[in-house]
Scaffold this motif. Structure first.
Motif, PDB file in Angstrom:
ATOM      1  N   ALA A 168       0.821  -1.277  -0.024  1.00  0.00           N
ATOM      2  CA  ALA A 168      -0.005   0.029  -0.036  1.00  0.00           C
ATOM      3  C   ALA A 168       0.894   1.443   0.154  1.00  0.00           C
ATOM      4  CB  ALA A 168      -0.989  -0.081   1.369  1.00  0.00           C
ATOM      5  N   VAL A 169       1.920   1.270   0.659  1.00  0.00           N
ATOM      6  CA  VAL A 169       2.775   2.613   0.955  1.00  0.00           C
ATOM      7  C   VAL A 169       3.569   2.781  -0.510  1.00  0.00           C
ATOM      8  CG1 VAL A 169       4.898   3.508   1.898  1.00  0.00           C
ATOM      9  CG2 VAL A 169       3.206   2.204   3.523  1.00  0.00           C
ATOM     10  N   TRP A 170       4.094   1.506  -0.896  1.00  0.00           N
ATOM     11  CA  TRP A 170       4.778   1.811  -2.360  1.00  0.00           C
ATOM     12  C   TRP A 170       3.879   2.297  -3.480  1.00  0.00           C
ATOM     13  CZ3 TRP A 170       4.292  -0.420  -7.226  1.00  0.00           C
ATOM     14  CH2 TRP A 170       5.217  -0.264  -7.942  1.00  0.00           C
ATOM     15  N   GLY A 171       2.592   1.777  -3.506  1.00  0.00           N
ATOM     16  CA  GLY A 171       1.731   2.144  -4.652  1.00  0.00           C
ATOM     17  C   GLY A 171       1.270   3.381  -4.398  1.00  0.00           C
ATOM     18  N   LEU A 172       0.780   3.590  -3.172  1.00  0.00           N
ATOM     19  CA  LEU A 172       0.180   5.117  -2.934  1.00  0.00           C
ATOM     20  C   LEU A 172       1.127   6.219  -2.850  1.00  0.00           C
ATOM     21  CD1 LEU A 172      -2.502   3.834  -0.072  1.00  0.00           C
ATOM     22  CD2 LEU A 172      -2.844   4.345  -2.498  1.00  0.00           C
ATOM     23  N   MET A 173       2.324   6.002  -2.683  1.00  0.00           N
ATOM     24  CA  MET A 173       3.439   7.033  -2.766  1.00  0.00           C
ATOM     25  C   MET A 173       3.624   7.269  -4.321  1.00  0.00           C
ATOM     26  SD  MET A 173       6.670   6.434  -0.048  1.00  0.00           S
ATOM     27  CE  MET A 173       7.361   7.932  -0.791  1.00  0.00           C
TER      28      MET A 173
ATOM     29  N   HIS B  65       0.932   3.823 -14.333  1.00  0.00           N
ATOM     30  CA  HIS B  65      -0.579   3.574 -14.242  1.00  0.00           C
ATOM     31  C   HIS B  65      -0.940   2.564 -13.229  1.00  0.00           C
ATOM     32  CE1 HIS B  65      -0.096   0.786 -17.687  1.00  0.00           C
ATOM     33  NE2 HIS B  65      -1.147   0.254 -17.206  1.00  0.00           N
ATOM     34  N   LEU B  66      -0.180   1.603 -12.905  1.00  0.00           N
ATOM     35  CA  LEU B  66      -0.498   0.489 -12.330  1.00  0.00           C
ATOM     36  C   LEU B  66      -0.134   0.624 -10.457  1.00  0.00           C
ATOM     37  CD1 LEU B  66       0.692  -2.515 -14.297  1.00  0.00           C
ATOM     38  CD2 LEU B  66      -1.746  -1.829 -13.763  1.00  0.00           C
ATOM     39  N   ALA B  67       0.665   1.811 -10.300  1.00  0.00           N
ATOM     40  CA  ALA B  67       0.982   1.957  -8.972  1.00  0.00           C
ATOM     41  C   ALA B  67      -0.001   2.157  -8.121  1.00  0.00           C
ATOM     42  CB  ALA B  67       2.123   3.177  -8.966  1.00  0.00           C
ATOM     43  N   LEU B  68      -0.840   3.083  -8.498  1.00  0.00           N
ATOM     44  CA  LEU B  68      -2.221   3.414  -7.948  1.00  0.00           C
ATOM     45  C   LEU B  68      -3.217   2.245  -7.295  1.00  0.00           C
ATOM     46  CD1 LEU B  68      -3.804   5.404  -6.047  1.00  0.00           C
ATOM     47  CD2 LEU B  68      -4.876   6.266  -7.931  1.00  0.00           C
ATOM     48  N   PRO B  69      -3.478   1.341  -8.424  1.00  0.00           N
ATOM     49  CA  PRO B  69      -4.215   0.341  -8.153  1.00  0.00           C
ATOM     50  C   PRO B  69      -3.682  -0.700  -7.133  1.00  0.00           C
ATOM     51  CG  PRO B  69      -4.331   0.808 -10.550  1.00  0.00           C
ATOM     52  CD  PRO B  69      -3.311   1.727 -10.006  1.00  0.00           C
TER      53      PRO B  69
END
Length: 171
Positions: free
Chosen positions: A21-26, A51-55
């Motif tokens: 979650a931290v990695w993707g939301l950052m 574009h895949l980081a947030l999901p």
């Protein structure tokens, strides 16, 4: 046995999903204004499309929340020994700190990435200390569960007063 397996899987999911979650939301924190090919990197980021980081972050957040909820409910019902939070909390913190450090280290910058140096200098000893704490606490909890606590019922010390006072001297 089924409840125990669910709790064990939930603990593992929490440890993996929180840093996800931290990695993707950052997201990738590159310097704005220059194309990525002209930026300097302490470590090149992995080839995950931006574009895949947030999901990924949102899935990690949802999984962490669900796993945490299962573990809290298990603790409230007495199925999950709350002392195991003393193991899970350092493991989750280790993953969260590592994910943050990874994002800082892979950030594209102009010139030197000062944040990468700080992340390594401060993050490494903190992560190491948290891992040692988790291992020590795991061993202590497993020893108590197996009855290898020195024969003192899990307290690890003899009950009763200490002869000669608290410091072992007469006084």
């Amino acid at each position: 046995m089924r409840t125990r397996a669910i709790l064990l899987v939930s603990a593992a999911v929490l440890v993996v999903a929180a840093p996800m979650a931290v990695w993707g939301l950052m997201g990738q924190d590159d310097y704005q204004g220059l194309p990525p090919s002209e930026l300097d990197y302490a470590v090149r980021p992995p080839g995950v499309p931006a574009h895949l980081a947030l999901p990924i972050g949102l899935v990690g957040l949802a999984l962490a929340a669900a796993a945490g909820t299962v573990l809290v409910r298990g603790a409230l019902r007495g199925a999950f020994d709350p002392r195991w939070w003393q193991v899970l909390a350092p493991l989750v913190a280790t993953g969260v700190i590592s994910a943050w450090c990874w994002r800082v280290m892979t950030a594209g910058v102009v010139g030197a990435n000062i944040g990468a140096g700080i992340a390594v200098a401060l993050g490494t000893p903190v992560v190491f200390t948290l891992l040692v704490c988790a291992v020590v606490r795991t061993v202590a909890l497993l020893r108590r569960r197996d009855g290898r606590d020195g024969g003192h019922g899990g307290r690890g010390m003899r009950p009763g007063p200490v002869p000669g006072g608290a410091l072992g001297s007469e006084g």
